[in-house]
Enzyme design. Structure first.
Site, PDB file in Angstrom:
ATOM      1  N   LYS A  33       0.905  -1.250   0.050  1.00  0.00           N
ATOM      2  CA  LYS A  33      -0.085  -0.007   0.021  1.00  0.00           C
ATOM      3  C   LYS A  33       0.870   1.008   0.023  1.00  0.00           C
ATOM      4  O   LYS A  33       1.691   1.318   0.857  1.00  0.00           O
ATOM      5  CB  LYS A  33      -1.001  -0.030   1.215  1.00  0.00           C
ATOM      6  N   ASP A  60      -3.565   4.456  -1.779  1.00  0.00           N
ATOM      7  CA  ASP A  60      -4.427   4.902  -0.775  1.00  0.00           C
ATOM      8  C   ASP A  60      -4.303   6.432  -0.572  1.00  0.00           C
ATOM      9  O   ASP A  60      -3.951   6.998   0.362  1.00  0.00           O
ATOM     10  CB  ASP A  60      -3.824   4.377   0.658  1.00  0.00           C
ATOM     11  N   LYS A  62      -7.409   8.260  -0.726  1.00  0.00           N
ATOM     12  CA  LYS A  62      -8.483   8.675   0.023  1.00  0.00           C
ATOM     13  C   LYS A  62      -9.193  10.020  -0.484  1.00  0.00           C
ATOM     14  O   LYS A  62      -9.259  11.031   0.108  1.00  0.00           O
ATOM     15  CB  LYS A  62      -8.463   8.702   1.563  1.00  0.00           C
ATOM     16  N   ASP A  65     -13.458  14.881  -3.048  1.00  0.00           N
ATOM     17  CA  ASP A  65     -13.401  16.159  -3.974  1.00  0.00           C
ATOM     18  C   ASP A  65     -14.690  16.193  -4.689  1.00  0.00           C
ATOM     19  O   ASP A  65     -15.751  15.557  -4.694  1.00  0.00           O
ATOM     20  CB  ASP A  65     -12.013  16.151  -4.653  1.00  0.00           C
ATOM     21  N   THR A 117     -10.120   3.668  11.564  1.00  0.00           N
ATOM     22  CA  THR A 117      -9.671   2.908  12.650  1.00  0.00           C
ATOM     23  C   THR A 117      -9.036   3.495  13.905  1.00  0.00           C
ATOM     24  O   THR A 117      -8.878   3.009  14.910  1.00  0.00           O
ATOM     25  CB  THR A 117      -8.854   1.666  12.209  1.00  0.00           C
ATOM     26  N   ARG A 197       2.751  -1.528  10.914  1.00  0.00           N
ATOM     27  CA  ARG A 197       3.811  -1.502  11.831  1.00  0.00           C
ATOM     28  C   ARG A 197       3.991  -2.846  12.549  1.00  0.00           C
ATOM     29  O   ARG A 197       5.131  -3.449  12.654  1.00  0.00           O
ATOM     30  CB  ARG A 197       3.445  -0.483  13.062  1.00  0.00           C
TER      31      ARG A 197
HETATM   32  O1  C5P Z   1       0.814   0.524  11.147  1.00  0.00           O
HETATM   33  P1  C5P Z   1      -0.508   0.121  10.893  1.00  0.00           P
HETATM   34  O2  C5P Z   1      -1.027  -1.250  10.538  1.00  0.00           O
HETATM   35  O3  C5P Z   1      -1.368   0.793  11.777  1.00  0.00           O
HETATM   36  O4  C5P Z   1      -0.906   0.830   9.678  1.00  0.00           O
HETATM   37  C1  C5P Z   1      -2.200   0.886   9.143  1.00  0.00           C
HETATM   38  C2  C5P Z   1      -2.325   1.528   7.963  1.00  0.00           C
HETATM   39  O5  C5P Z   1      -3.664   1.430   7.554  1.00  0.00           O
HETATM   40  C3  C5P Z   1      -1.766   3.109   7.682  1.00  0.00           C
HETATM   41  O6  C5P Z   1      -1.386   3.074   6.304  1.00  0.00           O
HETATM   42  C4  C5P Z   1      -3.143   3.843   7.862  1.00  0.00           C
HETATM   43  O7  C5P Z   1      -3.093   4.826   6.957  1.00  0.00           O
HETATM   44  C5  C5P Z   1      -4.195   2.988   7.011  1.00  0.00           C
HETATM   45  N1  C5P Z   1      -5.696   2.869   7.406  1.00  0.00           N
HETATM   46  C6  C5P Z   1      -6.091   2.734   8.470  1.00  0.00           C
HETATM   47  N2  C5P Z   1      -7.370   3.218   8.772  1.00  0.00           N
HETATM   48  C7  C5P Z   1      -8.262   3.251   7.807  1.00  0.00           C
HETATM   49  C8  C5P Z   1      -7.777   3.424   6.542  1.00  0.00           C
HETATM   50  C9  C5P Z   1      -6.556   3.238   6.205  1.00  0.00           C
HETATM   51  O8  C5P Z   1      -5.207   2.620   9.792  1.00  0.00           O
HETATM   52  N3  C5P Z   1      -9.700   3.319   8.081  1.00  0.00           N
END
Ligand code: C5P
Length: 212
Positions: A33, A60, A62, A65, A117, A197
């Protein structure tokens, strides 16, 4: 070796900083991603390089607009080779339909709810997500980004569901407030997981031991 249904989130400025991880993950996970941080710093070349290396790329951005702009950006995303693109459902039905109508065939559109999230679950948030997903469905969007708490309900609306907020057992949740484990997300109906992460911190476990 089976390919796990995971998109590895390249959350950083430069693609080069992920070369070690990408080498280990290649052939073991489904895709990567590219988010706002990398895209605003390296631009389309990040997506083009990843495609050249054979990755499925989820862009991603998002998008949120007016219909004309969402439509034009969707066409551009397809042109650079992205396989998945996120659009805020709050852009509205007209924008979503315009994007769907003019996108290239290889590109799948994923609707994003305003409840990310990093917000904790509440009945109000759950209702809001459901209403937005209904609008995404009416607008013929291919799939959605779905928080863990909403997976079971969302499975009735969409087949293509991508879920972030994934943490291995006993792991720090950081800024994520609506989280689940990889195994449970898949059991509850996610087609793909987004993991950043926890992949970086447990790469050997994810490649060798995680069973999905
Ligand atoms: O490190 P981690 O697993 O928390 O990263 C989650 C990834 O998912 C990040 O790139 C974040 O931008 C993305 N994301 C998210 N929640 C959403 C949409 C995308 O955490 N609803």
């Amino acid at each position: 070796m089976s390919v796990k249904p995971i998109f590895f989130a390249l959350d950083g400025k430069h693609l080069d900083n992920f070369s070690r991880e990408l080498e280990i993950l290649k052939g073991n996970i489904y895709g990567v991603k590219v988010g706002l941080e990398m895209f605003t710093s390296e631009g389309p070349s990040s997506v083009e390089k990843l495609k050249k290396d054979g990755w499925n790329v989820f862009l991603d951005l998002k998008l949120h607009d007016i219909p004309n702009t969402v439509q034009a950006a969707t066409i551009s995303a397809g042109d650079i080779g992205a396989d998945y693109l996120t659009i805020h459902i709050a852009s509205g039905k007209e924008a979503l339909l315009a994007a769907k109508e003019s996108k290239s065939e290889n590109l799948k559109l994923l609707g994003v709810s305003t409840a990310l999230t990093s917000k904790a679950y509440s009945p109000e948030i759950s209702q809001k997500v459901y209403e937005e997903f209904l609008l995404a469905k009416e607008s013929k969007i291919d799939g959605v980004i779905c928080p863990p708490s909403e997976l079971v309900k969302t499975k009735e609306l969409f087949e293509l569901i991508v879920t972030p907020g994934i943490r291995l057992k006993n792991e720090d949740s950081h800024d994520q407030k609506n989280i689940t484990t990889p195994e449970k997300a898949i059991r509850d109906g996610a087609s793909y997981l987004v993991m950043g992460r926890s992949v970086r911190q447990n790469i050997n476990y994810v490649v060798e031991k995680l069973k999905l």
